[in-house]
Scaffold this active site. Structure first.
Site, short mmCIF file in Angstrom:
data_model
loop_
_atom_site.label_atom_id
_atom_site.label_comp_id
_atom_site.label_asym_id
_atom_site.label_seq_id
_atom_site.Cartn_x
_atom_site.Cartn_y
_atom_site.Cartn_z
CD GLU A 198 40.16 12.38 2.94
OE1 GLU A 198 40.31 13.61 2.99
OE2 GLU A 198 40.87 11.57 3.57
NE ARG A 234 37.93 25.83 -0.89
CZ ARG A 234 38.70 24.78 -0.54
NH1 ARG A 234 39.99 24.95 -0.43
NH2 ARG A 234 38.17 23.62 -0.32
CE LYS A 250 35.46 17.66 3.26
NZ LYS A 250 36.00 16.37 2.78
#
Length: 781
Positions: A46, A272, A282
């Site tokens: 994104e 992850r 983020k």
RNA sequence: UGGGGAGUCGCCAAGCGGCAAGGCUACGGUUUUUGGUACCGUCAUUCGAGGGUUCGAAUCCUUCCUCCCCAACCA
């Protein structure tokens, strides 16, 4: 592999890559020709932030797999939320992927390019009665959704007619409604155990400007709708994402199935990446940037690709790191040291060595002629790096050395300069410390007066041993430079798990500045050039600062330093190494014994009690499993009528049949209780081995064939003839002479190996007890 | 607590019924005009725990324990 790419360490890439479960899945799919040999993956960021090392893992996986199997990897911007996304990020993301060394070729996509098709699929679902417009407000939707333990309840708008839904959805698109007044939802199941399936939202109204589609839309699809459809539209075969989307997979499959797309992509999830002494969220990285705690997304301390690039890490080292850490499903945190190893390992074979001094201490060589200068030729690479090149290094009477390379009172194993001691100047002469000049007031050492041995240039004296070699620069020629020493951003290994604000664990020494000197040649190199400053570390000339006469060098990574390690333990104030335990580990609770009757239906509880009375030999554990459902109880009773050995039957049902029937359930089984009994009778008589009995069972369960017939048809009778078995064992022994020797030398654990080999040679038909005895005899004899 | 995942060395991680891979770290040693590199060697009788099946279990069955994810109109 003729054009095999080589990893930095010279080994072919393929050998450095560990196998992983995703690759295994792809290989199996290829073997079964599931997608006609196609492998299409995708990386779907994104555009709402910069890429970090965690993304690099995903990029390496997705692009790497595509490369490996001659497939494609699409770059797709998952831009379905106009309020968060920005064109700045789409640029940085593309730059970072390219820099890492990957190429999406013509396959650049945006979820936003499918907005019209998403809309059509939404209308399709509405017409099927699989989607409806819901006019509950946000809070109500939450309430109606229920909780993880309580089912939700249907929205009152769920019953709207198809016509009504079509009309409303069209008007949503037309912009007739305010944000938040209506949403489109899937019509699934408000009581689903999986929260994601409780009529998830498909579209929401957002009167916002989209960086790509402008003001063309005021309704935007949700991730769970857009993502599977995008994958399907692009013919993605393997949609690889992180673990937190595991719950979404059921919905992913639902969307693909209900929208009846041509392609049916599959989603797989991996863990992850987390790194010690670092944060990866983020949101938190954004805070560091916004609060000025770092100098931007490309601050060399940031775990962003942009940060690593500016820090001087190479793309090869990051790729190699990603291969090294593997891909699995267990949450894990990789030691930052492993990344640093990767960086050193790569740079070691690529980068020229030069001399620099971080903390200068002046040295006057008293017996060196005043005003004299020498130009010493120095190779840029050590003997063990197969690269060629050299530069000249000016030498003169006054030089700088590093303060750390001198000690007034040296400890035992200090090999550097000290009063009266000798040390080698790299590429130059051996000098001896004659006097130490100190500030009379502070005691500060201001200067060293040394002598040099003119006969040691390029020569090693035979009369004495000089162990240390240090770096230096000629004072008159040295170029002043700023050295930036970067260290880990957080003092705590797991700042993400720590209590309180993560910012309180920022390392105050994550950036230390030193005003030092570099040799002239190094200062002539362009920004972006990497070096090793001998004995200090790998550095890169910064690309932003110090482009003029006063260069700035960033330390990429330090050298391994076994001296620091052995001399340091006393100094406890090493913030970077603090190993703070984030949470007190919860004391393990003792195992609780479960009451087998606690959660049984009345019927099964009754069966439990009945069997317990009639067959005292059965333990509670056996009974518990046996009375899981009525089908098992009936099966057991039928078998028991044929063979009066409850214990044996229970054993086989609970251990062997349980596995075979785990997937399809006991309801669908073809075999009958009496057939099981027949099989066990064969086993009891020794007609077949235990291994074979299991194979026959598996066959019987799906075919419903009588066990005798299977055994006869396939010739599975047990081999108990000792002559035949001895021949088999002889073959095994001659084929594995090395193991035989090891066994005779005491490695008794190899027994299992030999039995295994012999069992394999007979395809499981050998009598294992006899095999054991015979091997024992032969090996020891 | 319902559902979905995961537990193999200090940190990653292979292994899928037959000899517990490999990398990082650590620790010894050799070479070295970088205390770097390279090279050699050491480091899991045991795989979260218990019980069971099997000639044989990290792998199969079973119970339990611990950790992660899911109740955004984020992705």
């Amino acid at each position: 592999m003729s054009n095999a790419e080589t990893a930095p360490n010279g080994k072919p890439d393929s050998e450095t890559k560990a196998n992983n479960f995703v690759r295994t899945i792809i290989e199996e799919d290829l073997a079964r020709n599931k997608y006609q040999g196609r492998v299409v993956t995708r990386f779907p960021p994104e555009p709402n932030g910069y890429l970090h090392i965690g993304h690099a893992k995903s990029i390496c996986l997705n692009f790497g797999l595509a490369q490996e199997f001659n497939g494609q990897c699409h770059l797709r911007f998952d831009d379905t939320n106009p309020t968060k996304e920005d064109i700045e990020y789409v640029h940085s993301i593309q730059q970072d992927i390219k820099w890492l060394g990957f190429d999406w070729q013509p396959n650049l996509f945006h979820a936003s390019q499918y907005f019209e098709q998403f809309y059509e699929k939404a209308v399709f679902l509405i017409k099927k009665g699989k989607a409806y417009v819901c006019s509950l407000n946000e809070e109500e939707i939450r309430e109606y959704r229920g909780t993880v333990t309580e089912p939700g309840k249907p929205s009152p708008y769920r019953a709207r007619s198809v016509e009504q839904n079509l009309d409303l959805f069209q008007r949503m698109r037309n912009g007739e409604f305010e944000d938040g007044t209506h949403v489109l939802r899937a019509n699934i199941d408000m009581a689903a155990a999986n929260m994601k399936m409780r009529d998830p939202l498909l579209y929401r109204i957002r009167h916002a400007h989209h960086y790509k589609t402008g003001d063309a839309w005021c309704i935007y699809p949700m991730y769970d709708f857009a993502h599977p459809l995008s994958d399907a539209f692009e013919n993605i075969t393997h949609s690889i994402c992180t673990l937190e989307f595991e719950n979404n997979r059921e919905l992913y499959d639902w969307v693909v199935a209900e929208c009846e797309t041509e392609a049916v992509p599959r989603q797989y999830e991996f863990a992850r990446l987390n790194l010690t002494n670092m944060i990866m969220s983020k949101r938190k990285l954004l805070r560091l940037v916004n609060e000025g705690l770092v100098e931007g997304w490309d601050d060399p301390r940031m775990p962003t690709i942009a940060g690593f690039r500016r820090r001087g890490y190479t793309p090869e080292s990051i790729r190699n790191f990603c291969d090294m850490i593997g891909v699995a499903k267990a949450n894990s945190t990789v030691d930052l040291g492993q990344l640093e190893f990767s960086v050193r390992d790569d740079l070691n074979f690529k980068v020229p060595r030069v001399l620099a001094v971080a903390k200068p201490l002046k040295v006057v060589i008293e017996n060196y002629e005043e005003g004299k200068e020498e130009n010493i030729e120095g190779s840029l690479y050590p003997h063990d790096v197969p690269l060629e090149g050299s530069r000249t290094i000016p030498f003169s009477r006054e030089i700088y050395i590093d303060r750390d390379d001198f000690m007034l009172e040296p400890p035992k194993k200090f090999f550097r300069l000290a009063p009266g001691r000798e040390v080698r100047l790299r590429h130059a002469y051996i000098i001896k410390c004659e006097h130490v000049v100190q500030d009379p007031e502070t005691g500060q050492i201001t200067e060293l007066r040394c002598s040099y041995d003119p006969n040691t240039l390029g020569k090693t004296p035979t009369d004495r041993k000089v162990k240390g070699t240090i770096q230096w620069v000629s004072a008159a020629h040295a170029v002043p430079a700023t050295l930036r020493f970067y260290d880990r951003l957080f003092t705590m290994e797991r700042p993400d798990l720590a209590e309180g604000e993560f910012t309180q664990y920022l390392n105050p020494h994550s950036l230390d500045l030193a005003e030092g000197f570099v040799e002239p040649w190094a200062a002539t190199r362009e920004p972006g050039t990497r070096f090793q400053f001998e004995r200090i570390g790998f550095f890169i000339r910064d690309t932003k600062d110090g482009r003029d006469v006063h260069p700035v060098f960033n330390r990429i990574v330090g050298l391994r330093d076994s001296w620091a390690k052995q001399s340091e333990p006393k100094s406890e104030s090493q913030p970077a190494k603090t190993k703070a335990t984030p949470k007190a580990p919860a004391p393990a609770k003792p195992a609780v014994k479960r009451d087998p009757l606690a959660d049984k239906s009345p019927e099964m509880a009754a069966a439990f009690k009945r069997l317990k009375e009639t067959h005292a030999e059965l333990g509670d554990n056996d009974l518990d499993v046996l009375t899981t459902d009525a089908a098992r109880v009936a099966f057991f009773d039928a078998a028991l009528a044929e063979l009066d050995d409850a214990k044996l039957i229970a054993k086989w049902m609970n251990n062997e049949m349980a596995r075979e029937l785990k997937e399809n359930g006991w309801g669908a089984l073809k075999a009958t209780g009496p057939q099981l009994a027949q099989l066990l009778i064969l086993r009891n008589k020794g007609t077949i081995s235990a291994t074979i009995a299991k194979d026959v069972l598996a066959d019987m369960l799906v075919s419903g064939t009588d066990p005798q017939k299977i055994v006869a048809a396939k010739g599975l009778e047990q081999v108990s003839d000792s002559g035949a078995l001895e021949a088999v064992i002889d073959d095994v022994m001659t084929a594995n002479q090395a193991e035989v020797d090891r066994f005779r030398n005491g490695e008794k654990k190899l027994m299992g190996f030999f039995v295994g080999q012999a069992m394999k040679a007979t395809k499981g038909k050998a009598n294992p007890k006899m095999i054991n005895q015979l091997i024992q005899k032969k090996l020891n004899g």
